[in-house]
Design a protein around this motif. Structure first.
Motif, PDB file in Angstrom:
ATOM      1  N   TYR A  43       3.296  -5.830  -3.137  1.00  0.00           N
ATOM      2  CA  TYR A  43       2.310  -5.796  -2.136  1.00  0.00           C
ATOM      3  C   TYR A  43       1.579  -5.177  -2.648  1.00  0.00           C
ATOM      4  CZ  TYR A  43       6.536  -6.582   1.045  1.00  0.00           C
ATOM      5  OH  TYR A  43       7.825  -7.359   1.701  1.00  0.00           O
ATOM      6  N   ALA A  44       1.356  -4.931  -3.552  1.00  0.00           N
ATOM      7  CA  ALA A  44      -0.414  -3.898  -4.069  1.00  0.00           C
ATOM      8  C   ALA A  44      -1.313  -4.609  -3.422  1.00  0.00           C
ATOM      9  CB  ALA A  44      -0.347  -3.623  -5.132  1.00  0.00           C
ATOM     10  N   ALA A  45      -1.372  -6.184  -3.150  1.00  0.00           N
ATOM     11  CA  ALA A  45      -3.008  -7.012  -2.656  1.00  0.00           C
ATOM     12  C   ALA A  45      -2.652  -6.519  -1.686  1.00  0.00           C
ATOM     13  CB  ALA A  45      -2.759  -8.339  -3.115  1.00  0.00           C
ATOM     14  N   GLY A  48      -3.738  -3.005  -0.589  1.00  0.00           N
ATOM     15  CA  GLY A  48      -5.558  -2.833  -1.478  1.00  0.00           C
ATOM     16  C   GLY A  48      -6.096  -3.503  -0.092  1.00  0.00           C
ATOM     17  N   ALA A  49      -6.116  -4.806   0.207  1.00  0.00           N
ATOM     18  CA  ALA A  49      -6.842  -5.320   1.059  1.00  0.00           C
ATOM     19  C   ALA A  49      -7.140  -4.811   2.686  1.00  0.00           C
ATOM     20  CB  ALA A  49      -6.015  -6.590   1.809  1.00  0.00           C
ATOM     21  N   VAL A  50      -5.922  -4.405   3.042  1.00  0.00           N
ATOM     22  CA  VAL A  50      -5.778  -3.288   4.203  1.00  0.00           C
ATOM     23  C   VAL A  50      -6.688  -1.877   3.874  1.00  0.00           C
ATOM     24  CG1 VAL A  50      -4.281  -1.697   5.108  1.00  0.00           C
ATOM     25  CG2 VAL A  50      -3.584  -3.486   4.704  1.00  0.00           C
ATOM     26  N   ALA A  51      -6.238  -1.157   3.080  1.00  0.00           N
ATOM     27  CA  ALA A  51      -7.389   0.092   2.555  1.00  0.00           C
ATOM     28  C   ALA A  51      -9.081   0.315   2.015  1.00  0.00           C
ATOM     29  CB  ALA A  51      -7.198   0.217   0.894  1.00  0.00           C
ATOM     30  N   LEU A  89       5.366   0.590   3.673  1.00  0.00           N
ATOM     31  CA  LEU A  89       4.028   0.326   3.330  1.00  0.00           C
ATOM     32  C   LEU A  89       2.849   0.377   3.908  1.00  0.00           C
ATOM     33  CD1 LEU A  89       5.005  -1.460   0.111  1.00  0.00           C
ATOM     34  CD2 LEU A  89       4.839   1.102   0.235  1.00  0.00           C
ATOM     35  N   ALA A  90       3.082  -0.230   5.345  1.00  0.00           N
ATOM     36  CA  ALA A  90       1.539  -0.255   5.910  1.00  0.00           C
ATOM     37  C   ALA A  90       1.450   1.234   6.661  1.00  0.00           C
ATOM     38  CB  ALA A  90       2.161  -1.596   6.952  1.00  0.00           C
ATOM     39  N   LYS A  91       2.251   1.550   7.236  1.00  0.00           N
ATOM     40  CA  LYS A  91       2.234   2.696   8.353  1.00  0.00           C
ATOM     41  C   LYS A  91       1.590   4.244   6.156  1.00  0.00           C
ATOM     42  CE  LYS A  91       6.605   2.629  10.984  1.00  0.00           C
ATOM     43  NZ  LYS A  91       7.239   3.570  10.911  1.00  0.00           N
ATOM     44  N   VAL A  92       2.424   3.833   5.633  1.00  0.00           N
ATOM     45  CA  VAL A  92       2.217   4.987   4.587  1.00  0.00           C
ATOM     46  C   VAL A  92       0.378   4.491   4.035  1.00  0.00           C
ATOM     47  CG1 VAL A  92       1.746   5.422   1.693  1.00  0.00           C
ATOM     48  CG2 VAL A  92       3.836   5.404   3.128  1.00  0.00           C
ATOM     49  N   THR A  93      -0.061   3.633   4.162  1.00  0.00           N
ATOM     50  CA  THR A  93      -1.389   3.183   3.737  1.00  0.00           C
ATOM     51  C   THR A  93      -2.383   3.788   5.294  1.00  0.00           C
ATOM     52  OG1 THR A  93      -0.536   0.722   2.174  1.00  0.00           O
ATOM     53  CG2 THR A  93      -3.225   1.171   3.203  1.00  0.00           C
ATOM     54  N   VAL A  94      -2.132   3.221   6.282  1.00  0.00           N
ATOM     55  CA  VAL A  94      -2.999   4.032   7.248  1.00  0.00           C
ATOM     56  C   VAL A  94      -2.864   5.312   7.371  1.00  0.00           C
ATOM     57  CG1 VAL A  94      -2.474   4.384   9.833  1.00  0.00           C
ATOM     58  CG2 VAL A  94      -1.997   2.179   8.749  1.00  0.00           C
ATOM     59  N   LEU A 168       2.247   2.745  13.446  1.00  0.00           N
ATOM     60  CA  LEU A 168       1.077   3.118  12.901  1.00  0.00           C
ATOM     61  C   LEU A 168       0.730   4.131  12.677  1.00  0.00           C
ATOM     62  CD1 LEU A 168      -0.009  -1.240  11.958  1.00  0.00           C
ATOM     63  CD2 LEU A 168       1.593   0.593  10.646  1.00  0.00           C
ATOM     64  N   ASN A 169      -0.572   5.233  13.793  1.00  0.00           N
ATOM     65  CA  ASN A 169      -0.600   5.442  13.871  1.00  0.00           C
ATOM     66  C   ASN A 169      -0.073   7.123  14.093  1.00  0.00           C
ATOM     67  OD1 ASN A 169      -4.483   5.612  13.466  1.00  0.00           O
ATOM     68  ND2 ASN A 169      -3.540   3.382  14.479  1.00  0.00           N
ATOM     69  N   GLY A 170       1.337   7.073  15.018  1.00  0.00           N
ATOM     70  CA  GLY A 170       2.122   7.922  14.946  1.00  0.00           C
ATOM     71  C   GLY A 170       1.850   8.191  16.222  1.00  0.00           C
TER      72      GLY A 170
END
Length: 193
Positions: A43-45, A48-51, A89-94, A168-170
Motif C-alpha cells: 500500500y505504500a504507492a 503516496g499517490a493519495v498524499a 490507511l486512507a483515513k490515516v492518510t487524509v 474520510l473527513n470524519g
C-alpha cells in the motif's frame, strides 16, 4: 470552469474492497498482528499517490507515507478485519495530509513557506494549457480552509463517493456536501471572466 461542477467518477476506490490477495496480510489464526512490511509493500504507492494529490507537493510525500505507516504500526495491532486495511490507511492518510496542510499554511503565514509548483501534477502528455489550469486550481485550493479543500479533492480528484468523503473527513454527509459546494463556488468565482 464553465457549466457547474465537474463530474466525479461513479465508483469509489472503496467499492469492492476485497480481502488481501496475499495470505500473509491476513491475521493468523492465533491473532498475531498483520505484517507491517507486507502492508507497506502493498500500500505504500497507494498512500503516496493519495498524499501527492492532496498536498500537491512531492517533497512532503515521503514524510506522509512514513507517518501513515508509523500510525499503522501502532494502530493495526487492533485491526479486526484485514479487508478494511486500505480504508483505514486512507483515513490515516487524509488526517496526516490535513495536519501537513495546516502546518504549511502556518509556515506560509509566517513567511517561511516555499511557493509550490503544481504544473508537474498534470498527467504525462497534458498540454501546457492543461498544466496551467491545474496549477491555477491548486493555487485556489491553497487559499481555502483545509477541511473544505480536502472534501473537494477527495470527491473530484480522488473520485470518492460523497459518503466516503464524509467518512474520510470524519464529518457528516451534509457537512461534506457544504464544503464541496463552497469549494465549487470559490473555483467558479476564480475562473469566471
Amino acid at each position: 470552469m464553465q457549466g457547474g461542477a465537474p463530474e466525479a467518477p461513479e465508483a469509489s476506490p472503496f467499492d469492492g474492497d476485497e480481502a488481501p490477495e496475499r495470505p500473509d496480510t491476513e491475521r493468523p489464526a492465533g491473532g498475531a498482528p498483520i505484517d507491517l512490511g507486507t502492508l507497506f509493500d502493498r500500500y505504500a504507492a497507494y498512500v503516496g499517490a493519495v498524499a501527492l494529490r492532496l498536498l500537491g507537493r512531492p517533497e512532503d510525500v515521503d514524510d506522509v507515507v512514513q507517518d501513515v505507516f508509523l500510525a499503522a504500526h501502532k494502530g493495526l495491532r487492533h485491526a479486526e478485519d484485514p479487508r478494511q486495511v486500505k480504508r483505514w490507511l486512507a483515513k490515516v492518510t487524509v488526517r496526516t495530509a490535513r495536519r501537513r496542510l495546516r502546518m504549511m499554511r502556518a509556515k506560509g503565514f509566517l513567511g517561511m513557506g516555499d511557493e509550490p509548483d503544481y504544473e508537474y501534477l498534470a498527467a504525462e502528455g497534458a498540454s501546457p494549457e492543461q498544466r496551467t489550469l491545474l496549477a491555477a486550481i491548486y493555487d485556489v485550493l491553497e487559499r481555502l480552509p483545509v477541511n473544505q479543500r480536502l472534501c473537494w479533492q477527495l470527491r473530484f480528484v480522488e473520485g470518492h463517493k460523497l459518503e466516503d468523503v464524509a467518512e474520510l473527513n470524519g464529518c457528516s454527509l451534509a457537512t461534506a456536501k457544504r464544503r464541496i459546494a463552497a469549494t465549487q463556488t470559490a473555483l467558479r468565482e476564480a475562473f469566471e471572466p
